[in-house]
Design an enzyme around this catalytic site. Structure first.
Site, PDB file in Angstrom:
ATOM      1  N   CYS A   3       0.842  -1.190   0.000  1.00  0.00           N
ATOM      2  CA  CYS A   3       0.000   0.000   0.000  1.00  0.00           C
ATOM      3  C   CYS A   3       0.878   1.241   0.000  1.00  0.00           C
ATOM      4  O   CYS A   3       1.981   1.232   0.516  1.00  0.00           O
ATOM      5  CB  CYS A   3      -0.905   0.043   1.229  1.00  0.00           C
ATOM      6  SG  CYS A   3      -2.035  -1.348   1.356  1.00  0.00           S
ATOM      7  N   PHE A  41      16.969   1.048 -13.702  1.00  0.00           N
ATOM      8  CA  PHE A  41      17.201   0.619 -15.083  1.00  0.00           C
ATOM      9  C   PHE A  41      18.531  -0.124 -15.244  1.00  0.00           C
ATOM     10  O   PHE A  41      19.294   0.137 -16.177  1.00  0.00           O
ATOM     11  CB  PHE A  41      17.142   1.813 -16.038  1.00  0.00           C
ATOM     12  CG  PHE A  41      15.772   2.406 -16.166  1.00  0.00           C
ATOM     13  CD1 PHE A  41      14.752   1.719 -16.804  1.00  0.00           C
ATOM     14  CD2 PHE A  41      15.496   3.654 -15.624  1.00  0.00           C
ATOM     15  CE1 PHE A  41      13.479   2.265 -16.907  1.00  0.00           C
ATOM     16  CE2 PHE A  41      14.226   4.213 -15.724  1.00  0.00           C
ATOM     17  CZ  PHE A  41      13.212   3.515 -16.370  1.00  0.00           C
ATOM     18  N   VAL A  42      18.804  -1.053 -14.312  1.00  0.00           N
ATOM     19  CA  VAL A  42      20.007  -1.881 -14.437  1.00  0.00           C
ATOM     20  C   VAL A  42      19.739  -2.922 -15.518  1.00  0.00           C
ATOM     21  O   VAL A  42      19.008  -3.890 -15.305  1.00  0.00           O
ATOM     22  CB  VAL A  42      20.363  -2.571 -13.110  1.00  0.00           C
ATOM     23  CG1 VAL A  42      21.675  -3.339 -13.266  1.00  0.00           C
ATOM     24  CG2 VAL A  42      20.468  -1.557 -11.980  1.00  0.00           C
ATOM     25  N   ARG A  43      20.313  -2.695 -16.670  1.00  0.00           N
ATOM     26  CA  ARG A  43      20.065  -3.569 -17.819  1.00  0.00           C
ATOM     27  C   ARG A  43      21.336  -3.668 -18.649  1.00  0.00           C
ATOM     28  O   ARG A  43      21.884  -2.649 -19.074  1.00  0.00           O
ATOM     29  CB  ARG A  43      18.920  -3.030 -18.679  1.00  0.00           C
ATOM     30  CG  ARG A  43      17.604  -2.919 -17.912  1.00  0.00           C
ATOM     31  CD  ARG A  43      16.515  -2.261 -18.720  1.00  0.00           C
ATOM     32  NE  ARG A  43      15.304  -2.086 -17.926  1.00  0.00           N
ATOM     33  CZ  ARG A  43      14.188  -1.520 -18.383  1.00  0.00           C
ATOM     34  NH1 ARG A  43      14.131  -1.075 -19.633  1.00  0.00           N
ATOM     35  NH2 ARG A  43      13.137  -1.399 -17.588  1.00  0.00           N
ATOM     36  N   GLY A  44      21.784  -4.905 -18.868  1.00  0.00           N
ATOM     37  CA  GLY A  44      23.010  -5.088 -19.632  1.00  0.00           C
ATOM     38  C   GLY A  44      24.192  -4.473 -18.910  1.00  0.00           C
ATOM     39  O   GLY A  44      24.502  -4.824 -17.780  1.00  0.00           O
ATOM     40  N   ARG A  86      24.435  -1.096 -18.336  1.00  0.00           N
ATOM     41  CA  ARG A  86      24.107   0.293 -18.003  1.00  0.00           C
ATOM     42  C   ARG A  86      23.150   0.371 -16.821  1.00  0.00           C
ATOM     43  O   ARG A  86      22.467  -0.588 -16.486  1.00  0.00           O
ATOM     44  CB  ARG A  86      23.477   0.991 -19.205  1.00  0.00           C
ATOM     45  CG  ARG A  86      22.101   0.446 -19.598  1.00  0.00           C
ATOM     46  CD  ARG A  86      21.540   1.206 -20.788  1.00  0.00           C
ATOM     47  NE  ARG A  86      20.233   0.709 -21.205  1.00  0.00           N
ATOM     48  CZ  ARG A  86      19.073   1.122 -20.711  1.00  0.00           C
ATOM     49  NH1 ARG A  86      19.060   2.029 -19.747  1.00  0.00           N
ATOM     50  NH2 ARG A  86      17.926   0.635 -21.163  1.00  0.00           N
TER      51      ARG A  86
END
Length: 251
Positions: free
Chosen positions: A100, A233-236, A238
């Protein structure tokens, strides 16, 4: 640990249609009763219930350490906990459900700013998300679960749940039971980062939270005010650091 999914019949429609056996994630209504007076019901994955209860109580400020827990019992879908805290009656007035929004501005006023010298280097942070995905067993089979991990030294404690909040509760509880030093650990998980999630992290005293998803404005405000490093946005290879970037060693 019980299986977190079950097989059901489904009709798969592509260019043609055919009957298939599909795995779907389990959820159940779990009731948490604290000191026989505070009752909350949650729709969660029905496993790791002890860890969930411990993490939820710590994250909501209903306990401050494992020593505050006098007794815990689990009977089917009901978890009963007896805690010993002098100001329990005051604290419970501020408690909302683990999924909540609640009055976060009021709640943040009762939380100390996180003070920690903890740092993590870029490579370790990125590797923790590779391991996070590898440990997302239920998500891999069903696509219906969130995964969270608590990283402390060489420990990597992971749990999954249909609720992103409860997945974090479960790893906090696992860390509490294993006597992790929260001020020198961090959370990696799948899901947005709103205020109530950051308040949970602040109350436990963890200095950093990282996600493959986005922050919200309320979460950003809490992270900034509470001294928490927020990574999204922890991706690959970056990621974005939104607050208190000194805890992530880039070079």
């Amino acid at each position: 640990m019980s299986t977190m999914y079950e097989k059901v019949s489904a009709l798969a429609v592509r260019e043609t249609s055919k009957s298939i056996q599909e795995k779907i994630v389990k959820d159940a209504e779990i009731e948490l009763i604290v000191n026989k007076t505070l009752t909350r019901k949650f729709s969660i994955s029905p496993d790791s219930l002890k860890e969930f209860a411990m993490g939820y109580l710590l994250g909501e400020g209903l306990i401050r350490s494992l020593e505050n827990v006098e007794e815990i019992s689990i009977e089917e879908n009901t978890v009963k906990v007896q805690v010993d805290m002098e100001d329990f009656d005051i604290v419970q007035e501020l408690v909302v459900g683990s999924d909540c929004f609640g009055g976060w501005r009021q709640k943040i006023e009762f939380i100390d700013k996180v003070e920690s010298e903890f740092t993590v280097d870029k490579k370790k942070l990125l590797k923790s998300f590779i391991k996070l995905k590898d440990n997302a067993f239920t998500w891999q089979k069903t696509g219906g679960a969130h995964v969270a991990a608590l990283i402390y030294k060489d420990k990597f404690l992971s749990r999954e749940d249909v609720s992103r909040h409860v997945a974090v509760d479960k790893v906090i509880g696992a860390g509490l039971l294993e006597k992790v030093d929260f001020k020198n650990s961090y959370i990696a998980y799948s899901g947005r980062m709103p205020a109530d999630m950051l308040i949970k992290i602040a109350r436990v005293g963890m200095p950093l939270i990282a996600s493959n998803a986005a922050p919200t404005t309320s979460g950003y405000a809490v992270a900034k005010e509470a001294g928490i490093t927020m990574v999204g946005f922890v991706r690959g290879e970056r990621f974005n650091i939104y607050t208190h970037p000194h805890r992530v060693v880039i070079d």
